[in-house]
Design an enzyme around this catalytic site. Structure first.
Site, PDB file in Angstrom:
ATOM      1  CG  HIS A 193      37.195  50.220 -23.915  1.00  0.00           C
ATOM      2  ND1 HIS A 193      37.604  51.260 -23.356  1.00  0.00           N
ATOM      3  CD2 HIS A 193      36.348  49.369 -23.039  1.00  0.00           C
ATOM      4  CE1 HIS A 193      37.548  51.023 -22.037  1.00  0.00           C
ATOM      5  NE2 HIS A 193      36.763  49.997 -21.758  1.00  0.00           N
TER       6      HIS A 193
ATOM      7  CE  LYS B 244      33.787  52.108 -23.331  1.00  0.00           C
ATOM      8  NZ  LYS B 244      32.634  51.204 -22.652  1.00  0.00           N
TER       9      LYS B 244
END
Length: 247
Positions: free
Chosen positions: A135, A139
């Site tokens: 990600h 995040k």
């Protein structure tokens, strides 16, 4: 036809902005408000008589936000990952008492949900598996809720115990985190939005299932589906896959 009143909490984030735009344009829904950190969630639900609240905030506030939504009698659609198992159990109990339907959705992507279902099918035959999820650096938590949910469905589908590696970690964590006897490796890199590989192995071969998100627009059909389906639920459900199984 009357519309359904929806509040989006976390409306200033990238997902929140897209959700507001999508629900505002959808003929079944009326976007009552897009809320941020400075807004009073309970007061807004009461004053606007909201039927559904979509929460797209952070893991450190999602639990209390969900409690507030349930206590105010609105249907929670929680798109924030990072809730603990004990917190989810408590929220299930609150919804049961209120006889209120709700959803916790680790991933609104319908393709990601299908990836999990395919992983469960593969795990029936191939118990040895690891997950690599990547990600963007912003995040807030690791592993992702999608990775944890994938490990859960794999564990449920297995008919044989996996062969966990016995080698010594020279650097702690080199083999990844262990959840449900599934190794999970989390990457946080610039240039990445969201990607997950589920890698199965057996003698002489491997099988890789990959889901890759290139644009947050891919989450919007799942947001709409969740808002449509939550009204017919009488309990708190975890995972968009539960809704696909109903169709």
């Amino acid at each position: 036809m009357s519309t359904i009143g929806v509040i989006v909490n976390g409306a200033q984030g990238k997902m929140g902005q897209l959700a507001c735009e999508t629900l505002h344009k959808h003929p079944e829904f009326e976007l009552l408000a897009g809320l941020g950190r400075s807004d009073d969630l309970a007061e807004a639900i009461r004053d606007l008589n909201a039927t559904i609240v979509v929460d797209l905030t952070r893991a450190d506030s999602a639990y209390q936000n969900t409690r507030t939504i349930i206590q105010q009698g609105a249907h929670p659609v929680i798109g924030t990952s990072g809730l603990l198992d004990a917190e989810i159990d408590e929220l299930r109990a609150l919804c049961a008492v209120a006889k209120l339907g709700g959803l916790i959705v680790p991933n609104f992507s319908i393709a990601a949900v299908l990836m999990m279902q395919f992983a469960a099918k593969a795990a029936y035959y191939l118990p040895d598996v690891e997950i690599v999820e990547a990600h963007h650096p912003a995040k807030a938590e690791a592993p992702s809720g999608t990775a944890l949910k994938t490990a859960d469905v794999i564990a449920k589908a297995r008919t044989r115990a996996p062969h966990l590696p016995r080698c010594q970690e020279i650097v702690p964590g080199a083999l990844g985190a262990l959840h449900q006897d599934v190794r999970i490796h989390s990457l946080r890199l610039p240039g990445t939005l969201a990607q997950q590989d589920v890698i199965f192995g057996q003698l002489g071969e491997t099988l890789t299932l990959r889901h890759q998100t290139m644009d947050r627009l891919s989450f919007m059909p799942g947001v709409v589906l969740a808002c449509q389906k939550v009204l017919v639920l009488d309990k708190l459900v975890y995972g968009l896959d539960q809704l696909l199984d109903q169709d």
